[in-house]
Design a protein around this motif. Structure first.
Motif, PDB file in Angstrom:
ATOM      1  N   ASP A  19       0.799  -1.227   0.000  1.00 42.94           N
ATOM      2  CA  ASP A  19       0.000   0.000   0.000  1.00 42.94           C
ATOM      3  C   ASP A  19       0.831   1.276   0.000  1.00 42.94           C
ATOM      4  OD1 ASP A  19       0.705  -0.879   2.555  1.00 42.94           O
ATOM      5  OD2 ASP A  19      -0.912   0.237   3.512  1.00 42.94           O
ATOM      6  N   THR A  20       2.091   1.209   0.361  1.00 38.54           N
ATOM      7  CA  THR A  20       2.932   2.403   0.359  1.00 38.54           C
ATOM      8  C   THR A  20       3.848   2.474  -0.862  1.00 38.54           C
ATOM      9  OG1 THR A  20       4.623   1.295   1.670  1.00 38.54           O
ATOM     10  CG2 THR A  20       2.934   2.536   2.877  1.00 38.54           C
ATOM     11  N   MET A  21       3.764   1.499  -1.752  1.00 36.03           N
ATOM     12  CA  MET A  21       4.631   1.471  -2.930  1.00 36.03           C
ATOM     13  C   MET A  21       4.080   2.355  -4.040  1.00 36.03           C
ATOM     14  SD  MET A  21       5.698  -2.474  -3.384  1.00 36.03           S
ATOM     15  CE  MET A  21       6.414  -3.414  -2.079  1.00 36.03           C
ATOM     16  N   SER A  22       5.003   2.949  -4.785  1.00 37.66           N
ATOM     17  CA  SER A  22       4.621   3.776  -5.925  1.00 37.66           C
ATOM     18  C   SER A  22       4.263   2.880  -7.109  1.00 37.66           C
ATOM     19  CB  SER A  22       5.789   4.680  -6.317  1.00 37.66           C
ATOM     20  OG  SER A  22       6.852   3.899  -6.857  1.00 37.66           O
ATOM     21  N   ILE A  23       3.694   3.479  -8.127  1.00 40.51           N
ATOM     22  CA  ILE A  23       3.366   2.740  -9.344  1.00 40.51           C
ATOM     23  C   ILE A  23       4.633   2.139  -9.943  1.00 40.51           C
ATOM     24  CG2 ILE A  23       2.556   2.984 -11.725  1.00 40.51           C
ATOM     25  CD1 ILE A  23       0.513   5.034 -10.668  1.00 40.51           C
ATOM     26  N   GLU A  24       5.717   2.898  -9.932  1.00 34.24           N
ATOM     27  CA  GLU A  24       6.988   2.399 -10.465  1.00 34.24           C
ATOM     28  C   GLU A  24       7.480   1.189  -9.675  1.00 34.24           C
ATOM     29  OE1 GLU A  24      11.309   4.112 -10.159  1.00 34.24           O
ATOM     30  OE2 GLU A  24      10.246   5.122 -11.808  1.00 34.24           O
ATOM     31  N   GLU A  25       7.399   1.271  -8.360  1.00 32.65           N
ATOM     32  CA  GLU A  25       7.819   0.142  -7.527  1.00 32.65           C
ATOM     33  C   GLU A  25       6.944  -1.078  -7.778  1.00 32.65           C
ATOM     34  OE1 GLU A  25       9.649   2.080  -3.496  1.00 32.65           O
ATOM     35  OE2 GLU A  25       7.501   2.351  -3.840  1.00 32.65           O
ATOM     36  N   LEU A  26       5.648  -0.877  -7.904  1.00 30.84           N
ATOM     37  CA  LEU A  26       4.754  -1.995  -8.173  1.00 30.84           C
ATOM     38  C   LEU A  26       5.053  -2.612  -9.536  1.00 30.84           C
ATOM     39  CD1 LEU A  26       1.446  -0.489  -6.767  1.00 30.84           C
ATOM     40  CD2 LEU A  26       2.748  -2.386  -5.788  1.00 30.84           C
ATOM     41  N   SER A  27       5.315  -1.771 -10.525  1.00 31.46           N
ATOM     42  CA  SER A  27       5.670  -2.278 -11.859  1.00 31.46           C
ATOM     43  C   SER A  27       6.971  -3.069 -11.814  1.00 31.46           C
ATOM     44  CB  SER A  27       5.799  -1.118 -12.847  1.00 31.46           C
ATOM     45  OG  SER A  27       4.550  -0.513 -13.053  1.00 31.46           O
ATOM     46  N   ASP A  28       7.939  -2.594 -11.035  1.00 28.51           N
ATOM     47  CA  ASP A  28       9.200  -3.318 -10.869  1.00 28.51           C
ATOM     48  C   ASP A  28       8.955  -4.682 -10.240  1.00 28.51           C
ATOM     49  OD1 ASP A  28      10.574  -1.179 -11.958  1.00 28.51           O
ATOM     50  OD2 ASP A  28      11.309  -0.433 -10.027  1.00 28.51           O
ATOM     51  N   ARG A  29       8.084  -4.727  -9.252  1.00 27.58           N
ATOM     52  CA  ARG A  29       7.755  -6.006  -8.590  1.00 27.58           C
ATOM     53  C   ARG A  29       7.117  -6.975  -9.580  1.00 27.58           C
ATOM     54  NH1 ARG A  29      10.212  -5.847  -3.521  1.00 27.58           N
ATOM     55  NH2 ARG A  29      10.227  -3.671  -3.020  1.00 27.58           N
ATOM     56  N   ILE A  30       6.229  -6.460 -10.407  1.00 26.17           N
ATOM     57  CA  ILE A  30       5.595  -7.315 -11.416  1.00 26.17           C
ATOM     58  C   ILE A  30       6.659  -7.885 -12.348  1.00 26.17           C
ATOM     59  CG2 ILE A  30       4.084  -7.302 -13.456  1.00 26.17           C
ATOM     60  CD1 ILE A  30       2.289  -5.312 -11.884  1.00 26.17           C
ATOM     61  N   GLY A  31       7.611  -7.050 -12.758  1.00 24.41           N
ATOM     62  CA  GLY A  31       8.701  -7.523 -13.607  1.00 24.41           C
ATOM     63  C   GLY A  31       9.513  -8.621 -12.936  1.00 24.41           C
ATOM     64  N   LEU A  32       9.821  -8.438 -11.654  1.00 21.28           N
ATOM     65  CA  LEU A  32      10.553  -9.470 -10.911  1.00 21.28           C
ATOM     66  C   LEU A  32       9.776 -10.779 -10.865  1.00 21.28           C
ATOM     67  CD1 LEU A  32      11.822  -7.450  -7.801  1.00 21.28           C
ATOM     68  CD2 LEU A  32      13.237  -8.498  -9.560  1.00 21.28           C
ATOM     69  N   LEU A  33       8.484 -10.680 -10.594  1.00 20.16           N
ATOM     70  CA  LEU A  33       7.662 -11.882 -10.489  1.00 20.16           C
ATOM     71  C   LEU A  33       7.492 -12.573 -11.837  1.00 20.16           C
ATOM     72  CD1 LEU A  33       5.029 -10.518  -7.970  1.00 20.16           C
ATOM     73  CD2 LEU A  33       6.778 -12.240  -7.517  1.00 20.16           C
ATOM     74  N   GLU A  34       7.344 -11.796 -12.905  1.00 23.67           N
ATOM     75  CA  GLU A  34       7.224 -12.398 -14.239  1.00 23.67           C
ATOM     76  C   GLU A  34       8.513 -13.117 -14.634  1.00 23.67           C
ATOM     77  OE1 GLU A  34       5.967  -8.968 -16.486  1.00 23.67           O
ATOM     78  OE2 GLU A  34       3.852  -9.532 -16.313  1.00 23.67           O
ATOM     79  N   ALA A  35       9.658 -12.523 -14.302  1.00 23.86           N
ATOM     80  CA  ALA A  35      10.938 -13.170 -14.578  1.00 23.86           C
ATOM     81  C   ALA A  35      11.079 -14.457 -13.770  1.00 23.86           C
ATOM     82  CB  ALA A  35      12.091 -12.212 -14.268  1.00 23.86           C
ATOM     83  N   GLU A  36      10.607 -14.442 -12.552  1.00 19.25           N
ATOM     84  CA  GLU A  36      10.669 -15.643 -11.711  1.00 19.25           C
ATOM     85  C   GLU A  36       9.765 -16.740 -12.263  1.00 19.25           C
ATOM     86  OE1 GLU A  36      12.004 -17.918  -8.326  1.00 19.25           O
ATOM     87  OE2 GLU A  36      12.796 -16.378  -9.649  1.00 19.25           O
ATOM     88  N   ILE A  37       8.609 -16.381 -12.780  1.00 18.78           N
ATOM     89  CA  ILE A  37       7.706 -17.358 -13.394  1.00 18.78           C
ATOM     90  C   ILE A  37       8.392 -18.018 -14.584  1.00 18.78           C
ATOM     91  CG2 ILE A  37       5.575 -17.597 -14.738  1.00 18.78           C
ATOM     92  CD1 ILE A  37       4.372 -15.459 -12.806  1.00 18.78           C
ATOM     93  N   VAL A  38       9.058 -17.225 -15.414  1.00 18.40           N
ATOM     94  CA  VAL A  38       9.782 -17.774 -16.567  1.00 18.40           C
ATOM     95  C   VAL A  38      10.856 -18.745 -16.091  1.00 18.40           C
ATOM     96  CG1 VAL A  38      11.378 -17.161 -18.440  1.00 18.40           C
ATOM     97  CG2 VAL A  38       9.293 -15.831 -18.099  1.00 18.40           C
ATOM     98  N   ARG A  39      11.589 -18.367 -15.063  1.00 16.67           N
ATOM     99  CA  ARG A  39      12.649 -19.224 -14.526  1.00 16.67           C
ATOM    100  C   ARG A  39      12.089 -20.537 -13.982  1.00 16.67           C
ATOM    101  NH1 ARG A  39      15.859 -20.245  -9.850  1.00 16.67           N
ATOM    102  NH2 ARG A  39      14.286 -19.347  -8.493  1.00 16.67           N
ATOM    103  N   LEU A  40      10.977 -20.450 -13.272  1.00 19.04           N
ATOM    104  CA  LEU A  40      10.361 -21.656 -12.709  1.00 19.04           C
ATOM    105  C   LEU A  40       9.821 -22.574 -13.798  1.00 19.04           C
ATOM    106  CD1 LEU A  40       8.532 -19.995  -9.691  1.00 19.04           C
ATOM    107  CD2 LEU A  40      10.535 -21.496  -9.601  1.00 19.04           C
ATOM    108  N   ARG A  41       9.222 -21.992 -14.836  1.00 18.94           N
ATOM    109  CA  ARG A  41       8.717 -22.810 -15.952  1.00 18.94           C
ATOM    110  C   ARG A  41       9.862 -23.504 -16.680  1.00 18.94           C
ATOM    111  NH1 ARG A  41       3.824 -18.865 -17.710  1.00 18.94           N
ATOM    112  NH2 ARG A  41       2.331 -19.773 -16.258  1.00 18.94           N
ATOM    113  N   ALA A  42      10.990 -22.828 -16.826  1.00 16.66           N
ATOM    114  CA  ALA A  42      12.162 -23.447 -17.452  1.00 16.66           C
ATOM    115  C   ALA A  42      12.663 -24.617 -16.614  1.00 16.66           C
ATOM    116  CB  ALA A  42      13.264 -22.409 -17.650  1.00 16.66           C
TER     117      ALA A  42
END
Length: 60
Positions: A19-42
């Protein structure tokens, strides 16, 4: 306290407060999580290929 003294976590933790994160921080988190999903699928694919090779080797 200035902005340099505020430490921001580098990784996302499931359930962490967002709730205290900026839009940029939230977008960065989404990027981290999407990269982790790719890594886990591999990793899943690699394990599946290893299992298929082992199954083929031990088939009689």
């Amino acid at each position: 306290m200035n902005d340099d003294e505020i430490s921001k976590p580098k990784a996302h933790e499931v359930g962490m407060a967002i709730d205290t994160m900026s839009i940029e921080e939230l977008s960065d988190r989404i990027g981290l999580l999407e990269a982790e999903i790719v890594r886990l699928r591999a990793a899943i694919d690699a394990r599946g290929n290893t299992r298929k090779a082992a199954d083929a080797m031990f088939k009689f």
